[in-house]
Design an enzyme around this catalytic site. Structure first.
Site, PDB file in Angstrom:
ATOM      1  N   LYS A  34       0.852  -1.201   0.000  1.00 31.68           N
ATOM      2  CA  LYS A  34       0.000   0.000   0.000  1.00 31.68           C
ATOM      3  C   LYS A  34       0.890   1.254   0.000  1.00 31.68           C
ATOM      4  O   LYS A  34       2.119   1.144   0.116  1.00 31.68           O
ATOM      5  CB  LYS A  34      -0.932  -0.023   1.202  1.00 31.68           C
ATOM      6  CG  LYS A  34      -0.234  -0.024   2.545  1.00 31.68           C
ATOM      7  CD  LYS A  34      -1.248  -0.148   3.665  1.00 31.68           C
ATOM      8  CE  LYS A  34      -0.583  -0.113   5.022  1.00 31.68           C
ATOM      9  NZ  LYS A  34      -1.526   0.111   6.097  1.00 31.68           N
ATOM     10  N   ARG A 134      -9.205  -0.417  16.036  1.00 35.41           N
ATOM     11  CA  ARG A 134      -9.264   0.499  14.904  1.00 35.41           C
ATOM     12  C   ARG A 134     -10.288  -0.087  13.932  1.00 35.41           C
ATOM     13  O   ARG A 134     -11.378   0.429  13.784  1.00 35.41           O
ATOM     14  CB  ARG A 134      -7.853   0.590  14.287  1.00 35.41           C
ATOM     15  CG  ARG A 134      -7.631   1.728  13.362  1.00 35.41           C
ATOM     16  CD  ARG A 134      -6.189   1.771  12.869  1.00 35.41           C
ATOM     17  NE  ARG A 134      -5.788   0.574  12.129  1.00 35.41           N
ATOM     18  CZ  ARG A 134      -4.623   0.433  11.495  1.00 35.41           C
ATOM     19  NH1 ARG A 134      -3.734   1.399  11.524  1.00 35.41           N
ATOM     20  NH2 ARG A 134      -4.335  -0.673  10.840  1.00 35.41           N
ATOM     21  N   TYR A 259      15.614  30.322   5.875  1.00 30.07           N
ATOM     22  CA  TYR A 259      14.455  31.015   6.450  1.00 30.07           C
ATOM     23  C   TYR A 259      14.589  31.120   7.971  1.00 30.07           C
ATOM     24  O   TYR A 259      14.920  30.134   8.640  1.00 30.07           O
ATOM     25  CB  TYR A 259      13.164  30.263   6.117  1.00 30.07           C
ATOM     26  CG  TYR A 259      12.768  30.398   4.678  1.00 30.07           C
ATOM     27  CD1 TYR A 259      12.403  31.632   4.144  1.00 30.07           C
ATOM     28  CD2 TYR A 259      12.748  29.297   3.842  1.00 30.07           C
ATOM     29  CE1 TYR A 259      12.046  31.762   2.815  1.00 30.07           C
ATOM     30  CE2 TYR A 259      12.376  29.406   2.510  1.00 30.07           C
ATOM     31  CZ  TYR A 259      12.031  30.652   2.007  1.00 30.07           C
ATOM     32  OH  TYR A 259      11.674  30.777   0.698  1.00 30.07           O
ATOM     33  N   MET A 307      11.289  24.533   0.782  1.00 33.85           N
ATOM     34  CA  MET A 307      10.395  23.734  -0.052  1.00 33.85           C
ATOM     35  C   MET A 307      11.172  22.791  -0.976  1.00 33.85           C
ATOM     36  O   MET A 307      10.806  21.630  -1.150  1.00 33.85           O
ATOM     37  CB  MET A 307       9.495  24.654  -0.887  1.00 33.85           C
ATOM     38  CG  MET A 307       8.384  23.904  -1.576  1.00 33.85           C
ATOM     39  SD  MET A 307       7.338  24.975  -2.566  1.00 33.85           S
ATOM     40  CE  MET A 307       6.397  25.805  -1.322  1.00 33.85           C
TER      41      MET A 307
HETATM   42  C1  LIG Z   1      -3.337  -4.787   8.327  1.00 30.97           C
HETATM   43  C2  LIG Z   1      -1.884  -4.573   8.088  1.00 30.97           C
HETATM   44  N1  LIG Z   1      -1.072  -5.640   8.013  1.00 30.97           N
HETATM   45  C3  LIG Z   1       0.261  -5.498   7.795  1.00 30.97           C
HETATM   46  C4  LIG Z   1       0.837  -4.252   7.656  1.00 30.97           C
HETATM   47  C5  LIG Z   1       2.338  -4.146   7.429  1.00 30.97           C
HETATM   48  O1  LIG Z   1       2.958  -3.547   8.519  1.00 30.97           O
HETATM   49  P1  LIG Z   1       4.541  -3.299   8.518  1.00 30.97           P
HETATM   50  O2  LIG Z   1       4.809  -2.318   7.436  1.00 30.97           O
HETATM   51  O3  LIG Z   1       4.844  -2.758   9.856  1.00 30.97           O
HETATM   52  O4  LIG Z   1       5.159  -4.628   8.252  1.00 30.97           O
HETATM   53  C6  LIG Z   1       0.043  -3.121   7.728  1.00 30.97           C
HETATM   54  C7  LIG Z   1       0.658  -1.798   7.621  1.00 30.97           C
HETATM   55  O5  LIG Z   1       0.279  -0.823   8.172  1.00 30.97           O
HETATM   56  C8  LIG Z   1      -1.366  -3.282   7.948  1.00 30.97           C
HETATM   57  O6  LIG Z   1      -2.178  -2.228   8.032  1.00 30.97           O
END
Ligand SMILES: Cc1ncc(COP(=O)(O)O)c(C=O)c1O
Length: 372
Positions: A34, A134, A259, A307
């Site tokens: 992701k 969460r 700055y 920047m």
């Molecule tokens: C549900 C879930 N699993 C696994 C991971 C992977 O975590 P990490 O990058 O700490 O290995 C994440 C990352 O945030 C996650 O949200």
């Protein structure tokens, strides 16, 4: 052409995957890609991890449905788990058709799947909340959810039970063991494969290793436990953020830099300026003194991050010239060390890369074979 460039070693990512496999040889890997593969480029990373000879993954995980669509459109063929699941009824049929797996984290998402009229059954992961608080179904809901999904014709019967650890990077925290202890009986009861571990847990909590592990950060070569300087994990930072000295100036005692004159020379000093700033993802809150490598030598950041520029104090460095190479983080300087100087974590720096800096990919060193 910009002289600032992120170099991403795809072979390092494959080798880090091999390390994740070595930590837990009995578990399958769901590679978390992701946030544009934590800034490394989702499509390029996925392409490597599904076909590099060094190591391969059976499936990927992204946060959002749109990211999964983007990967498929780019030719990534492995299954993709959507960690935040579906947000619309139409997602279910599309997921089934495209081999996306849907995380089900609440009753609404479960009902959306149960009520869908998808031609093909969809594959789902059931997320239980064991302490992160969460996302995730309460464990008291699991019996009824499992019974309903088991009886549904539009659900593939190879479901996975999953939970996420809140404190795996804190080796003293008893919560991890409690979370593992809470989820395991449910997996046994339903005879479902189980997934618990993120990177920190893969590296530090063997009791959390299960049928599927979900590494993210470690795949990119960074230690989620943040122990830069004493890292014996063998992980190779995949991204090195490089640039070069674009200008140099002598300043006199009492003269300020940048700055707000956030840094004032105590003695005659040689200041170098480097073309990277917060618009590129260099952390705005990096304090004076944050290390930067110039010609492989550590020099301190001097003054505020602009920047698209930063300045460093080159006093004491012999033979530095305009055009000399700079490393902002990467193979020789941990992104977590830079992050710590900015009051943040390496995850935020990497995931926050803005795309202004071009990425040059070094291919997987072993010859890629066809996807198999
Ligand atoms: C549900 C879930 N699993 C696994 C991971 C992977 O975590 P990490 O990058 O700490 O290995 C994440 C990352 O945030 C996650 O949200």
């Amino acid at each position: 052409m910009r002289t600032t460039e992120a170099i991403v070693r795809l072979d390092a990512i494959a080798q880090n995957l091999a390390i994740a496999i070595r930590y837990a040889p009995g578990s399958k890997i769901l590679a978390v890609i992701k946030a544009n593969a934590y800034g490394h480029g989702m499509v390029e990373v996925a392409g490597t991890l599904q076909s590099c000879d060094v190591a391969r993954v059976p499936a990927f995980a992204v946060a959002f449905f749109d990211e999964a669509v983007q990967l498929r459109d780019a030719g990534i063929s492995r299954p993709i788990l959507v960690l935040q699941g579906s947000t619309a009824a139409a997602d279910v049929a599309e997921a089934a058709a495209k081999d996306f797996w849907l995380m089900l984290h609440d009753r609404q998402q479960v009902d959306r799947v149960l009520q869908s009229d998808t031609d093909l059954p969809v594959r789902v992961w059931i997320k239980a909340d064991t302490g992160m608080h969460r996302l995730g179904l309460d464990v008291t809901e699991l019996d009824s959810v499992f019974a309903a999904l088991s009886a549904a014709a539009n659900v593939q019967q190879d479901m996975v039970l999953c939970t996420h650890l809140a404190c795996a990077d804190d080796l003293e925290n008893p919560l991890t063991r409690q979370q593992v202890k809470q989820i395991r009986p449910y997996a046994a009861k339903y005879k479902l494969p189980l997934s618990i571990a993120n990177s920190a847990a893969i590296m530090s909590w063997p009791e959390s290793h299960a049928d599927w592990n979900r590494p993210g950060y470690m795949l990119y070569g960074n230690n989620p436990l943040g122990s830069f300087g004493s890292d014996h994990t063998g992980l190779i930072p995949a991204m090195t953020m490089t640039s070069s000295i674009m200008a140099m100036k002598e300043v006199m005692p009492g003269e300020g830099i940048g700055y707000g004159h956030g840094w004032v020379a105590k003695k005659q000093s040689n200041i170098g300026t480097i073309p990277i700033g917060y618009a590129d993802g260099y952390p705005r809150h990096a304090a004076s003194g944050t290390p930067v490598l110039v010609n492989g030598q550590r020099v301190p950041l001097a003054g505020r991050v602009s920047m698209d520029m930063i300045s460093v104090d080159l006093s004491g460095q012999k033979n530095v010239n305009i055009g000399d190479p700079v490393e902002l983080w990467g193979e020789h300087l941990s992104v977590d060390e830079v992050a710590a100087c900015a009051g943040t974590i390496g995850y935020e720096i990497l995931a926050g890369l803005t795309g202004h800096v071009p990425i040059a990919y070094l291919p997987c060193s072993k010859r890629p074979s066809s996807d198999g």
